[in-house]
Design an enzyme around this catalytic site. Sequence first.
Site, PDB file in Angstrom:
ATOM      1  N   HIS A  51      36.316 -41.100 -10.700  1.00  0.00           N
ATOM      2  CA  HIS A  51      37.313 -40.138 -10.192  1.00  0.00           C
ATOM      3  C   HIS A  51      38.629 -40.828  -9.875  1.00  0.00           C
ATOM      4  O   HIS A  51      38.729 -42.055  -9.836  1.00  0.00           O
ATOM      5  CB  HIS A  51      36.769 -39.418  -8.950  1.00  0.00           C
ATOM      6  CG  HIS A  51      36.528 -40.307  -7.776  1.00  0.00           C
ATOM      7  ND1 HIS A  51      37.520 -40.653  -6.880  1.00  0.00           N
ATOM      8  CD2 HIS A  51      35.401 -40.927  -7.325  1.00  0.00           C
ATOM      9  CE1 HIS A  51      37.021 -41.433  -5.933  1.00  0.00           C
ATOM     10  NE2 HIS A  51      35.729 -41.625  -6.182  1.00  0.00           N
TER      11      HIS A  51
ATOM     12  N   CYS B 251      31.200 -44.690  -5.753  1.00  0.00           N
ATOM     13  CA  CYS B 251      31.731 -44.162  -7.000  1.00  0.00           C
ATOM     14  C   CYS B 251      32.802 -45.087  -7.566  1.00  0.00           C
ATOM     15  O   CYS B 251      33.262 -46.015  -6.917  1.00  0.00           O
ATOM     16  CB  CYS B 251      32.289 -42.763  -6.778  1.00  0.00           C
ATOM     17  SG  CYS B 251      31.000 -41.565  -6.379  1.00  0.00           S
TER      18      CYS B 251
END
Length: 201
Positions: free
Chosen positions: A161, A177
């Site tokens: 992301h 992440c």
Amino acid sequence: MTTRRFRIAQAALALTAAMTLAGCSATMDSPNAGSEAVAFAMSKTYPSALPVQYRKTEVVDPTGETPGTIVIDTAEKYLYLVEPDGKAIRYGVGVGKEGFGWTGEAKVGNKQEWPDWVPPPEMLERRPDLPLRMSGGPENPLGARAMYLYRDGKDTLFRIHGTNEPLTIGKAMSSGCIRMINFDVVDLYERVPMGAKVIVR
């Protein structure tokens, strides 16, 4: 402990770890950076303080994988998108801090533009100042785009992301992440189809 109980315990630990990692916060220890973060989020240039090696560039493919594969080198903090003819696009990334990392293979199972962010309960316990939900936008920790990693048809709770904290690129400080500069994640998002193979090393 019996083998069956051991496997159940292992599964419970894995699920707990995954739930802890879900949500991919901007950082685990500091609140969102406010107006400065918004300015960086909307910028089309790399911050001058970001080392040159973490800026997008085309390189000789070091992975040996088939074109279209995403390979993330968590030690070096690079994401490679393998291209034909022995080339790859290399992007700088931020990765999970110690204890929050993940390695393995997955596929891009979902893609979202300006995704909403929902911190998991474990993160809210550590950071009660966080919102229960944040709509997508420049102040959102998931940034401009998110690619959701799936394995065996199930969400791993890990994402590639964007970020509104670009100076975390090249560092290990996320909740697990893979984060990218916003305009880099937009570039990757547009190049990568659903089902693309992702290898995290």
